[in-house]
Design an enzyme around this catalytic site. Structure first.
Site, mmCIF file in Angstrom:
data_model
loop_
_atom_site.group_PDB
_atom_site.id
_atom_site.type_symbol
_atom_site.label_atom_id
_atom_site.label_comp_id
_atom_site.label_asym_id
_atom_site.label_seq_id
_atom_site.Cartn_x
_atom_site.Cartn_y
_atom_site.Cartn_z
ATOM 1 N N TRP A 284 0.832 -1.207 0.000
ATOM 2 C CA TRP A 284 0.000 0.000 0.000
ATOM 3 C C TRP A 284 0.862 1.251 0.000
ATOM 4 O O TRP A 284 0.582 2.205 -0.740
ATOM 5 C CB TRP A 284 -0.980 -0.004 1.175
ATOM 6 N N ASP B 193 -1.966 6.811 6.505
ATOM 7 C CA ASP B 193 -2.946 5.850 5.994
ATOM 8 C C ASP B 193 -3.277 4.909 7.152
ATOM 9 O O ASP B 193 -2.474 4.065 7.530
ATOM 10 C CB ASP B 193 -2.338 5.082 4.811
ATOM 11 N N LYS C 58 -12.124 -1.967 6.206
ATOM 12 C CA LYS C 58 -11.350 -2.819 7.104
ATOM 13 C C LYS C 58 -11.934 -2.752 8.517
ATOM 14 O O LYS C 58 -12.276 -3.768 9.094
ATOM 15 C CB LYS C 58 -9.875 -2.404 7.120
#
Ligand SMILES: *Cc1c(COP(=O)(O)O)cnc(C)c1O
Length: 357
Positions: A102, A169, A193
């Site tokens: 990511w 993030d 998530k």
């Protein structure tokens, strides 16, 4: 319905009562005899949802009034581009810590937008640890970090102390532990998530950081436009925002982040203790960087994986297969997963050891 223990890495488990309320709202929302899915996003009923989602986010992150909270479309992946687009000056440089897939994707997008520097990376060891003690040039426009690395199972336990504005993030561990939101210039998190269903991304940004890039801005990608439009510059993803709001309310009503952090610590400690004790399994990350959200482990006797899979399936454990980049297993212990589910997994691991060790 059989109880399935859902260890999915994302979209992940949601509280049963939230799912029930979400299902009800699809048929009859707020006693309007209309579905949430068929009313105007400009209606008072939906504006209330949006306002509550924003207020809960601010409260649970402890944000002061300089911060604006947005619920946008496009996933966390769109924020990989929007962050540099809005915060990286045309003459400036952005810093990134590369802790996995990511973060690498965020770096790739930032490079398209301006000067980008990777200040630290754990790529040398397949991202199985969090870099520490690296130097952060004070001239950076911001430093981008990833608080929890969903794929590898690593988590930042101590955020860098620096005068450089931090961008984080937090897609896979937001609202799982106490953080001081005001320590960050910008926090973003895809909902799917630990906050809600796929389809919306929360962005909390210090408004004072905006409007300084010297770049002509496309409207949809401009945080200032989105703030002015109260996340409704265009039609927002109404259902994911509604379910995120319900999940945040569930969290707050049960005792908030402090309540869930204790449970999350206990869940993770229970599972890691078993991984370390059980002769059939090995953890894959540096111990001090172990994630409380995504627990990764492998089986040295990989030929026995089908046997373990059979046992987990019989016990109604779901979503345990590791990411294709790491292999083995990954148990995601998001907020809505109970300690009972972790105990069910531990029991299967013990039964497996008895049978095959
Ligand atoms: C899943 C994930 C993303 C990507 O989210 P999308 O909403 O699919 O774009 C980004 N960062 C982290 C840490 C993630 O876990």
């Amino acid at each position: 319905m059989t109880k399935v223990h859902n260890f999915s890495a994302g979209p992940g488990v949601l509280p049963a009562e939230v799912l029930q309320k979400a299902a009800d709202a699809c048929i009859n929302f707020d006693n309007l005899n209309l579905s949430l899915l068929e009313i105007s996003h400009r209606s008072k009923n939906f504006i209330n949802v949006m306002e509550e989602a924003r207020a809960l986010t601010k409260e649970l992150l402890g944000l002061n009034d300089n911060y604006k909270v947005l619920f946008l479309g496009g996933g966390a992946s769109l924020q990989f581009a929007m962050v540099p687009y809005n915060l990286l000056r045309t003459e400036g440089t952005a810093g990134y810590v590369n802790t996995g897939v990511w973060a690498s994707k965020a770096i790739k997008e930032a490079k398209m937008i301006g000067n980008t520097m990777v200040v630290a990376s754990s790529e040398d060891k397949k991202f199985n640890y969090i870099p520490k003690g690296y130097e952060i040039p004070s001239t950076l426009d911001y430093l981008h970090i990833t608080s929890n690395n969903t794929i590898y199972g690593t988590q930042i336990k101590h955020f860098p102390k620096t005068s450089v504005p931090l961008v984080c993030d937090m897609s896979s561990d937001i609202f799982s532990r106490k953080v001081n939101g005001n320590d960050f210039e910008l926090i973003y998190a895809g909902a799917q998530k630990n906050m809600g269903p796929a389809g919306t991304t929360m962005v909390a940004v210090n408004e004072q950081a905006l409007g300084k890039t010297g770049r002509k801005m496309l409207s949809m990608l401009d945080y200032q436009v989105q703030i002015k439009g109260e996340s409704m510059y265009n039609t927002p993803p109404v259902f994911p925002i509604y379910v995120s709001m319900l999940t945040l309310k569930w969290l707050k009503d049960n005792g908030g982040v402090e309540w869930i952090e204790k449970i999350n610590n206990e869940k993770a400690a229970t599972l890691y203790a078993e991984i370390d004790r059980n002769t059939m399994f090995t953890g894959t990350t540096a111990i001090e960087d172990r994630s409380n959200m995504n627990v990764t482990f492998i089986m040295p006797k990989a030929e026995l994986e089908p046997e373990f899979d059979k046992l987990t399936k019989e016990a109604n454990l779901s979503g345990l297969r590791g990411h294709r980049d790491v292999g083995g297993y990954r148990a995601s212990l998001y907020n809505a997963l109970t300690l009972d589910s972790v105990k069910a997994l531990v029991e299967v691991m013990q039964a497996f050891e008895k049978k095959f060790a």
